[in-house]
Design a protein around this motif. Structure first.
Motif, PDB file in Angstrom:
ATOM      1  N   ALA A  27       0.847  -1.116  -0.004  1.00  0.00           N
ATOM      2  CA  ALA A  27      -0.115   0.022  -0.067  1.00  0.00           C
ATOM      3  C   ALA A  27       0.995   1.297   0.195  1.00  0.00           C
ATOM      4  O   ALA A  27       0.437   2.178  -0.648  1.00  0.00           O
ATOM      5  N   VAL A  28       1.947   1.299   0.657  1.00  0.00           N
ATOM      6  CA  VAL A  28       2.741   2.232   0.894  1.00  0.00           C
ATOM      7  C   VAL A  28       3.713   2.542  -0.680  1.00  0.00           C
ATOM      8  O   VAL A  28       3.591   3.569  -1.086  1.00  0.00           O
ATOM      9  N   ARG A  29       3.960   1.549  -0.959  1.00  0.00           N
ATOM     10  CA  ARG A  29       4.689   1.648  -2.643  1.00  0.00           C
ATOM     11  C   ARG A  29       3.668   2.258  -3.458  1.00  0.00           C
ATOM     12  O   ARG A  29       4.075   3.041  -4.094  1.00  0.00           O
ATOM     13  N   MET A  30       2.255   1.597  -3.481  1.00  0.00           N
ATOM     14  CA  MET A  30       1.369   2.142  -4.216  1.00  0.00           C
ATOM     15  C   MET A  30       1.067   3.730  -4.246  1.00  0.00           C
ATOM     16  O   MET A  30       1.209   4.406  -5.076  1.00  0.00           O
ATOM     17  N   GLY A  31       1.092   3.994  -2.832  1.00  0.00           N
ATOM     18  CA  GLY A  31       0.591   5.569  -2.550  1.00  0.00           C
ATOM     19  C   GLY A  31       1.902   6.387  -2.907  1.00  0.00           C
ATOM     20  O   GLY A  31       1.708   7.277  -3.488  1.00  0.00           O
ATOM     21  N   VAL A  32       3.171   5.974  -2.825  1.00  0.00           N
ATOM     22  CA  VAL A  32       4.285   6.539  -3.341  1.00  0.00           C
ATOM     23  C   VAL A  32       4.457   6.815  -4.837  1.00  0.00           C
ATOM     24  O   VAL A  32       4.538   8.081  -5.234  1.00  0.00           O
TER      25      VAL A  32
END
Length: 230
Positions: A12-17
């Motif tokens: 989720a963090v990688r997608m958000g970044v």
């Protein structure tokens, strides 16, 4: 990289970044187009910081750039921003945030933060995805809005560069990827025809409102027609 640092880079963090970078950089075009439409650099920055919803911002400057009134521009932007209120209701039920965070979440509730959160299966991942995408896009969008506004302010007459019609093109660029089914395409065509018909008859900004009314009428007719048929 230490193990604890790696563990923070969840899907989720990688997608958000990645979404933050891709969408945020596009703010440079809004900044340049806003200045071309007649807003000052700081008015442009304030619009991104406070309104913070790309489609509404492009609609606002398109109306202003076309000679429409502030009221017409605000009405067009508001109609497009209604979707964020719907997202907010969905996210409140999905993420169950504490009350003190709801105002901040409201500001960061946009297409990208909603999509990143909804795409996750785990509740904690949904929360991480929302905050990463929401805060990331906010920072990047506003930074590149300022950069674009400064650049647009430096190039002079927008008509020499073709920027007088670029706000419309940018808005179409945001809309086009969402037309993936027959129903949205049909509604978009009907709304476009209604808008074109109204352009020579009414002041700038009003055709956008007519298009919104036509869209709502078509949706209601199809929705309630299907219910009646069922």
């Amino acid at each position: 990289m230490p193990a604890n640092s790696t563990s923070r880079l969840t899907p989720a963090v990688r997608m958000g970044v990645s979404i933050s970078i891709a969408v945020g950089v596009y703010g440079i075009s809004f900044g340049a187009l806003s200045v071309a439409a007649g807003l000052s650099v700081w008015q442009t920055v304030a619009l991104s910081a406070l309104m913070f919803t790309g489609g509404s911002q492009f609609a606002f400057i398109a109306v202003i750039g076309g000679g429409g009134t502030g009221a017409a521009a605000l009405a067009a932007a508001t109609l497009l921003g209604v979707r964020n209120g719907i997202y907010g209701m969905q996210l409140k039920a999905l993420l169950r945030p504490p009350g003190k965070l709801i105002p901040l979440m409201g500001q960061l509730t946009i297409d990208e933060s909603t999509a990143t959160a909804v795409a996750q299966e785990d509740h904690d991942e949904r929360v991480r995805g929302f905050w990463t995408a929401g805060a990331g896009v906010y920072v990047m969008w506003n930074a590149f809005t300022l950069l674009g506004a400064l650049a647009g302010n430096a190039i002079g007459d927008p008509k020499l560069w073709g920027l007088d019609g670029a706000a419309v093109a940018a808005f179409l660029g945001l809309l086009w990827p969402r037309l993936t089914a027959k129903d949205p395409i049909a509604v978009a065509i009907i709304a476009a025809v209604a808008t074109i018909a109204m352009v020579p008859l009414v002041p700038p900004g009003i055709p956008v409102l007519v298009a919104a009314a036509v869209t709502a009428a078509v949706w209601a007719w199809r929705h309630f027609g299907r219910k009646a048929a069922a």
